[in-house]
Scaffold this motif. Structure first.
Motif, PDB file in Angstrom:
ATOM      1  N   ARG A 118      89.573  87.466  79.766  1.00  0.00           N
ATOM      2  CA  ARG A 118      90.650  88.029  79.893  1.00  0.00           C
ATOM      3  C   ARG A 118      92.303  87.795  79.452  1.00  0.00           C
ATOM      4  NH1 ARG A 118      91.002  90.664  86.491  1.00  0.00           N
ATOM      5  NH2 ARG A 118      91.396  87.908  86.647  1.00  0.00           N
ATOM      6  N   LEU A 119      92.426  86.546  80.601  1.00  0.00           N
ATOM      7  CA  LEU A 119      93.577  86.011  79.502  1.00  0.00           C
ATOM      8  C   LEU A 119      93.344  85.247  78.022  1.00  0.00           C
ATOM      9  CD1 LEU A 119      96.242  84.275  80.721  1.00  0.00           C
ATOM     10  CD2 LEU A 119      94.827  82.029  80.840  1.00  0.00           C
ATOM     11  N   THR A 120      92.486  85.337  77.888  1.00  0.00           N
ATOM     12  CA  THR A 120      92.513  85.172  76.452  1.00  0.00           C
ATOM     13  C   THR A 120      93.215  86.311  75.892  1.00  0.00           C
ATOM     14  OG1 THR A 120      91.038  83.032  77.035  1.00  0.00           O
ATOM     15  CG2 THR A 120      90.440  84.328  74.369  1.00  0.00           C
ATOM     16  N   GLU A 121      92.047  87.199  75.934  1.00  0.00           N
ATOM     17  CA  GLU A 121      91.828  88.823  75.491  1.00  0.00           C
ATOM     18  C   GLU A 121      93.290  89.179  75.535  1.00  0.00           C
ATOM     19  OE1 GLU A 121      89.142  91.927  75.190  1.00  0.00           O
ATOM     20  OE2 GLU A 121      90.018  91.704  76.918  1.00  0.00           O
ATOM     21  N   LYS A 122      94.328  89.011  76.387  1.00  0.00           N
ATOM     22  CA  LYS A 122      95.510  89.360  76.354  1.00  0.00           C
ATOM     23  C   LYS A 122      96.438  88.286  76.118  1.00  0.00           C
ATOM     24  CE  LYS A 122      95.263  91.359  81.051  1.00  0.00           C
ATOM     25  NZ  LYS A 122      95.668  93.266  80.573  1.00  0.00           N
ATOM     26  N   LEU A 123      96.377  86.804  75.274  1.00  0.00           N
ATOM     27  CA  LEU A 123      97.288  86.290  74.620  1.00  0.00           C
ATOM     28  C   LEU A 123      96.747  86.014  73.077  1.00  0.00           C
ATOM     29  CD1 LEU A 123      97.789  83.798  77.184  1.00  0.00           C
ATOM     30  CD2 LEU A 123      99.620  85.526  76.877  1.00  0.00           C
ATOM     31  N   LEU A 124      96.017  86.978  72.919  1.00  0.00           N
ATOM     32  CA  LEU A 124      95.691  86.747  71.648  1.00  0.00           C
ATOM     33  C   LEU A 124      96.413  87.567  70.571  1.00  0.00           C
ATOM     34  CD1 LEU A 124      91.475  87.184  71.225  1.00  0.00           C
ATOM     35  CD2 LEU A 124      92.804  85.152  70.558  1.00  0.00           C
ATOM     36  N   PRO A 125      97.133  88.574  70.803  1.00  0.00           N
ATOM     37  CA  PRO A 125      98.118  89.065  70.327  1.00  0.00           C
ATOM     38  C   PRO A 125      99.892  87.497  69.866  1.00  0.00           C
ATOM     39  CG  PRO A 125      97.178  90.971  71.620  1.00  0.00           C
ATOM     40  CD  PRO A 125      96.583  89.107  71.932  1.00  0.00           C
ATOM     41  N   THR A 126      99.931  87.051  70.587  1.00  0.00           N
ATOM     42  CA  THR A 126     100.625  86.488  71.051  1.00  0.00           C
ATOM     43  C   THR A 126      99.956  84.845  70.091  1.00  0.00           C
ATOM     44  OG1 THR A 126     101.834  86.616  73.065  1.00  0.00           O
ATOM     45  CG2 THR A 126     102.077  84.039  71.952  1.00  0.00           C
ATOM     46  N   LEU A 127      99.108  83.977  69.934  1.00  0.00           N
ATOM     47  CA  LEU A 127      98.515  83.180  69.753  1.00  0.00           C
ATOM     48  C   LEU A 127      97.962  83.905  68.139  1.00  0.00           C
ATOM     49  CD1 LEU A 127      95.767  82.276  72.287  1.00  0.00           C
ATOM     50  CD2 LEU A 127      97.726  80.789  72.011  1.00  0.00           C
ATOM     51  N   LYS A 128      97.469  85.118  67.692  1.00  0.00           N
ATOM     52  CA  LYS A 128      97.562  85.407  66.132  1.00  0.00           C
ATOM     53  C   LYS A 128      98.815  85.080  65.358  1.00  0.00           C
ATOM     54  CE  LYS A 128      93.600  88.128  66.991  1.00  0.00           C
ATOM     55  NZ  LYS A 128      93.226  89.545  66.846  1.00  0.00           N
ATOM     56  N   ARG A 129     100.082  84.857  65.720  1.00  0.00           N
ATOM     57  CA  ARG A 129     101.402  85.252  65.450  1.00  0.00           C
ATOM     58  C   ARG A 129     101.529  83.901  64.433  1.00  0.00           C
ATOM     59  NH1 ARG A 129     103.522  88.507  69.124  1.00  0.00           N
ATOM     60  NH2 ARG A 129     104.379  87.254  70.547  1.00  0.00           N
ATOM     61  N   HIS A 130     100.961  83.036  65.375  1.00  0.00           N
ATOM     62  CA  HIS A 130     101.350  81.709  64.043  1.00  0.00           C
ATOM     63  C   HIS A 130     100.900  81.421  62.849  1.00  0.00           C
ATOM     64  CE1 HIS A 130     103.698  81.455  67.656  1.00  0.00           C
ATOM     65  NE2 HIS A 130     103.225  81.757  68.262  1.00  0.00           N
ATOM     66  N   PRO A 131     100.513  80.311  62.377  1.00  0.00           N
ATOM     67  CA  PRO A 131     100.007  79.687  61.269  1.00  0.00           C
ATOM     68  C   PRO A 131      98.972  78.973  61.733  1.00  0.00           C
ATOM     69  CG  PRO A 131     102.467  78.996  61.589  1.00  0.00           C
ATOM     70  CD  PRO A 131     102.217  79.875  61.996  1.00  0.00           C
ATOM     71  N   GLU A 132      99.289  78.634  62.551  1.00  0.00           N
ATOM     72  CA  GLU A 132      98.163  77.591  63.054  1.00  0.00           C
ATOM     73  C   GLU A 132      98.247  77.976  64.762  1.00  0.00           C
ATOM     74  OE1 GLU A 132      96.601  73.504  62.565  1.00  0.00           O
ATOM     75  OE2 GLU A 132      98.121  73.089  63.439  1.00  0.00           O
ATOM     76  N   ALA A 133      96.620  77.870  65.334  1.00  0.00           N
ATOM     77  CA  ALA A 133      97.317  78.458  67.264  1.00  0.00           C
ATOM     78  C   ALA A 133      95.794  77.705  67.393  1.00  0.00           C
ATOM     79  CB  ALA A 133      97.246  79.707  67.327  1.00  0.00           C
ATOM     80  N   ALA A 134      95.778  77.748  68.698  1.00  0.00           N
ATOM     81  CA  ALA A 134      94.657  77.039  69.631  1.00  0.00           C
ATOM     82  C   ALA A 134      94.215  77.796  70.197  1.00  0.00           C
ATOM     83  CB  ALA A 134      94.412  75.468  69.589  1.00  0.00           C
ATOM     84  N   ILE A 135      92.732  77.818  70.849  1.00  0.00           N
ATOM     85  CA  ILE A 135      92.023  77.226  72.247  1.00  0.00           C
ATOM     86  C   ILE A 135      91.221  76.950  72.559  1.00  0.00           C
ATOM     87  CG2 ILE A 135      90.447  79.398  73.597  1.00  0.00           C
ATOM     88  CD1 ILE A 135      91.518  81.691  72.072  1.00  0.00           C
ATOM     89  N   VAL A 136      91.792  76.352  74.174  1.00  0.00           N
ATOM     90  CA  VAL A 136      90.516  75.054  74.326  1.00  0.00           C
ATOM     91  C   VAL A 136      89.996  75.979  75.908  1.00  0.00           C
ATOM     92  CG1 VAL A 136      90.160  73.273  75.196  1.00  0.00           C
ATOM     93  CG2 VAL A 136      91.311  73.683  73.309  1.00  0.00           C
ATOM     94  N   ASN A 137      88.711  76.023  75.648  1.00  0.00           N
ATOM     95  CA  ASN A 137      87.583  76.793  76.740  1.00  0.00           C
ATOM     96  C   ASN A 137      87.392  75.120  77.674  1.00  0.00           C
ATOM     97  OD1 ASN A 137      88.964  78.883  76.663  1.00  0.00           O
ATOM     98  ND2 ASN A 137      86.605  79.507  75.437  1.00  0.00           N
ATOM     99  N   VAL A 138      87.569  75.110  79.096  1.00  0.00           N
ATOM    100  CA  VAL A 138      86.865  73.534  79.523  1.00  0.00           C
ATOM    101  C   VAL A 138      85.506  74.010  80.430  1.00  0.00           C
ATOM    102  CG1 VAL A 138      86.737  71.235  81.045  1.00  0.00           C
ATOM    103  CG2 VAL A 138      88.833  72.592  79.792  1.00  0.00           C
ATOM    104  N   SER A 139      84.804  73.389  79.606  1.00  0.00           N
ATOM    105  CA  SER A 139      83.305  74.024  80.126  1.00  0.00           C
ATOM    106  C   SER A 139      82.822  72.556  80.832  1.00  0.00           C
ATOM    107  CB  SER A 139      82.052  74.349  79.139  1.00  0.00           C
ATOM    108  OG  SER A 139      81.528  73.091  78.168  1.00  0.00           O
ATOM    109  N   SER A 140      81.774  72.692  79.988  1.00  0.00           N
ATOM    110  CA  SER A 140      81.233  70.764  81.400  1.00  0.00           C
ATOM    111  C   SER A 140      79.734  70.708  80.434  1.00  0.00           C
ATOM    112  CB  SER A 140      81.151  71.546  82.814  1.00  0.00           C
ATOM    113  OG  SER A 140      79.752  70.371  83.569  1.00  0.00           O
ATOM    114  N   ILE A 141      79.673  69.136  80.795  1.00  0.00           N
ATOM    115  CA  ILE A 141      77.794  68.600  80.720  1.00  0.00           C
ATOM    116  C   ILE A 141      77.369  69.547  81.130  1.00  0.00           C
ATOM    117  CG2 ILE A 141      77.747  67.419  82.894  1.00  0.00           C
ATOM    118  CD1 ILE A 141      76.023  65.497  81.385  1.00  0.00           C
ATOM    119  N   VAL A 142      76.821  70.405  81.967  1.00  0.00           N
ATOM    120  CA  VAL A 142      76.264  71.365  83.089  1.00  0.00           C
ATOM    121  C   VAL A 142      75.750  72.364  81.963  1.00  0.00           C
ATOM    122  CG1 VAL A 142      76.014  69.862  84.688  1.00  0.00           C
ATOM    123  CG2 VAL A 142      77.868  72.895  84.573  1.00  0.00           C
ATOM    124  N   ALA A 143      76.550  73.143  80.924  1.00  0.00           N
ATOM    125  CA  ALA A 143      76.830  74.071  80.095  1.00  0.00           C
ATOM    126  C   ALA A 143      75.032  74.103  79.442  1.00  0.00           C
ATOM    127  CB  ALA A 143      77.122  74.168  78.845  1.00  0.00           C
TER     128      ALA A 143
END
Length: 247
Positions: free
Chosen positions: A117-142
């Protein structure tokens, strides 16, 4: 990827890995927004790190998330890095009285659904920049579940799957890079019940490896023993499961 002079939002930023990431990024000249449920703890964390701002929010609450997104749009439209680090886990094993459904629901709400949900809601903000990033923290248990964290493992496997699909999609027509941080057990309050204080790697090392990985455009960042475990899993999934769950 350049990681200086940016505005970065980190969920679960009041302690553990999130706080260590915040401290390292603030030292590089970034403005860091940390998000968490406990306002007092969050403000104390922000005070311990340069150029760090506390934004209390329960990311499982739709109304609070909407307010957070509105605040970012109004006051921090320059946001170009989102680090989805918030997490929760229950230590238990499956049985007829484990209440696995209730535990799984809480874990999935925090670790997976809220992240989406948070990623989707912030995507419009992130997309406006010439370089942006999303980091998802998962785990070895993935890769393979830990039997004493059964539904937490499920949630991290879901995060891994989501991240793969998100990276593939955003790479087609946006400048948003999608990273996944995959640590083993880390020495934090979060992992105390499963021996993190005895066997976990320092949170600062995880944060350092994340930043190095992002700067080198390593989209899957295997920290500590995660890389060797992944190789074992790819060659022999049952042996990898046995190794992870040896008593």
């Amino acid at each position: 990827m350049n990681l200086s002079e940016r505005t970065v939002l980190i969920t679960g930023g009041g302690s553990g890995i999130g706080l260590q990431i915040a401290k390292l990024l603030s030292q590089r000249g970034n403005k860091v927004l940390i998000v968490g449920r406990d306002a007092q703890k969050l403000h104390q964390a922000a005070a311990s790190s340069h150029n760090t701002i506390a934004l209390p929010c329960d990311i499982t609450d739709t109304g609070e998330v909407d307010k957070l997104v509105d605040e970012i749009g109004s006051h921090y439209p320059e946001l170009s890095v989102l680090i989805n680090n918030a997490g929760m886990a229950f230590k238990y094993t499956h049985s007829e009285d484990a209440q696995a459904f209730n535990k799984a629901k809480q874990e999935m709400d925090t670790n997976y659904f809220s992240l989406i949900r948070l990623t989707e809601k912030l995507l419009p903000t992130l997309k406006r920049h010439p370089e942006a990033a999303i980091v998802n923290v998962s785990s070895i248990v993935a890769f393979s579940p830990l039997s004493v964290l059964p539904t937490y493992s499920d949630s991290k496997a879901a995060v891994h799957s989501y991240t793969l699909a998100l990276r593939h999609t955003l790479a087609k027509d946006t400048a948003v890079k999608v990273f996944e941080l995959m640590p083993p057990t880390v020495n934090t309050e979060f992992s105390k019940e499963i021996g993190g204080q005895q066997h976990g790697m320092p949170a600062q090392e995880v944060a350092t490896e994340l930043i190095e990985g992002m700067e080198n455009d390593m989209f899957e960042i295997y920290v500590g023993r995660t890389n060797s475990f992944r190789q074992l899993f790819l060659s022999d999934p049952q042996e990898a499961f046995n190794l992870l769950n040896q008593s």
